[in-house]
Design a protein around this motif. Sequence first.
Motif, short mmCIF file in Angstrom:
data_model
loop_
_atom_site.label_atom_id
_atom_site.label_comp_id
_atom_site.label_asym_id
_atom_site.label_seq_id
_atom_site.Cartn_x
_atom_site.Cartn_y
_atom_site.Cartn_z
N ILE A 1 -4.30 4.99 4.47
CA ILE A 1 -3.65 4.31 3.35
C ILE A 1 -3.55 2.80 3.62
N PHE A 2 -3.96 2.05 2.63
CA PHE A 2 -3.75 0.60 2.64
C PHE A 2 -2.79 0.27 1.51
N PRO A 3 -1.53 0.00 1.84
CA PRO A 3 -0.56 -0.29 0.78
C PRO A 3 -1.00 -1.47 -0.08
N GLY A 4 -0.54 -1.47 -1.31
CA GLY A 4 -0.89 -2.53 -2.24
C GLY A 4 0.23 -2.75 -3.22
N ALA A 5 -0.14 -3.18 -4.41
CA ALA A 5 0.87 -3.48 -5.43
C ALA A 5 1.27 -2.20 -6.15
N PHE A 6 1.64 -1.22 -5.39
CA PHE A 6 2.12 0.04 -5.96
C PHE A 6 3.20 0.58 -5.03
N ARG A 7 4.03 1.44 -5.56
CA ARG A 7 5.12 1.98 -4.76
C ARG A 7 4.56 3.09 -3.85
N LEU A 8 4.64 2.83 -2.57
CA LEU A 8 4.02 3.72 -1.60
C LEU A 8 4.58 5.13 -1.69
#
Lengths: 128, 443
Positions: free
Chosen positions: B127-134
């Motif tokens: 997983i590469f976190p981004g502009a979304f709620r993890l």
Amino acid sequence: MGSSGSGRISDYPGSSGTGSGASTGGGGGGSDRCAQAIAVALEDIEHCDFHKAGGTVPAPGQQLRIALKKRIVAETDAGITVGNLPTAYNYLAACLKDGWTYAGTVTASNGSGAIATVSADFAPSSHP
Amino acid sequence: MTAATRLPLLLGEVFIDYTITPPGTENKLRLGGVAHAARGFWALGQAFRAAVIIPSYLEKVTRDYFAKLGCVELLVFGIVTGAPNLTLIFDATEVADQEYDTLLREEKAVQLIDISMALKNTDDVLIFPGAFRLADACAMLPPTARLHVDVAYEVETPNALAEINRSIETILVSTSSPLFAKTKDQTVNGVAAAFADCKPKYVILKQNRGGTELLDCSKADHHIEALPAQLGATINSVGVGDVFAAAFLTALPNGVAMAGWRATYAAAAYSQTTYPDIFKKYVERDQRLSLDEMTSLWGTFLPWSARPDVQIYFAAPDFAEANRGVIDEVLKALLYHNFTPRRPVVENGELPPNSGAAALRTTYEKDYGLLKKCAVVFAVPSEGDPGTLVEIGLAIGAGIPVVTYDPSSKNNNTMVIAGSSFYSSDLDACLNATFQLLGQRQK
């Protein structure tokens, strides 16, 4: 607008070096590192067999080759280790295992100073 | 279970990376975000699945591109609106901060799509976190899925991971990460402590040119594996850490140490070419090396936390009124890599013009005394500064290695070049040499 390599995604597998239409512009590293000639200053010379045997270093013009021992080393044709290559050349380990071989010559050396020095140039002599 | 369900799932956003290069060279455009890790899987021969968040206009090209990389199933689990997911990158070699600039980022919105049914047979997830709620994304994954999360970007605090409320197998972070910058104890143990609530088995601290530390918490006696960097001429360092993560996950079934070393080599290969086929060739060749061979070959290892204590003498016309462009560029680069160079002009003072002999002598002795305490001299003889050239000579005489950065090549003199341990007009190469010289001393 001209051509700047930004017109489309171009770095698909299989696209390497096929002209401007498949440019990997702004990047680089398009030639195989195994195929490159190198000029190196050897390391740890005093700890290697050549110096330990006679307290000397090979003279300019002496032929050497590159081998994988525990480190990447420069050795004589008789297999006597002259020095280690800097770890920046660790990639040569995989090249050697792949079947590349490298030959070269001593370009400068000094065994009389506080630290023994040997510089050498190498180029691929055969490849898979 | 089909074979496909056992494939790793790559989860995150896809971007366009656009690297701005110096005048006269072509700018670089390629898919970024999780596309970097996808290239890593491909180079290692690892088929994979992907769940991506993208702006709609990128869907076709992403599907085409990922299919070519061996992605057997691509799921869209979020749509980006309000922004093109386009990142400008101003320093591809990361001699200092890469200065990412993601366009319209404040206008960006992400609408997640529930794809939990399609993910029900997922095992390992990168997983590469981004502009979304993890937490929302992870809620779509089965509770048995093993999570490997690269928290370098888009994770504000360790709490963002803790709120997922499930264990995370691997946490990866980089010293260039804003999250790491906020971490109080900047060691791999410190990172592990910050993420203790996630109960990670493996914590990986990627430390740029100084190598990587891998903390294995899977056994009672926690072990740190030192993974030296394999430094070469940097062509483009964007996404190198992502490739590390993909390679680590791919090789993990062969043991954690092997996974770490394979990842190190794959990351180095990715930094040295932007040609995908050549990258793959390098990675395939490196697979021939055994763990013993890689360990013996070693590399460059200089942990982040050790760098402030390393004494680097900064020899340069570091004067307030000097032409500071190059000088400040070097200082910025050294500070970015967590070095604290000793600056004689700052520490011992800048003498006014026409100072007396006693003041000159006193300052000379202070500067020379400082130089003799240092492990390396980093010299920038810009505009042929005589003081810098003397300092280079003094260091050579004292047996202290000198790295000379001469961007204009105006000091390409026999004594300067041959006397320096390393001389170059390329700052990337000079930084590598500095790490190599200091890394040897650390070892």
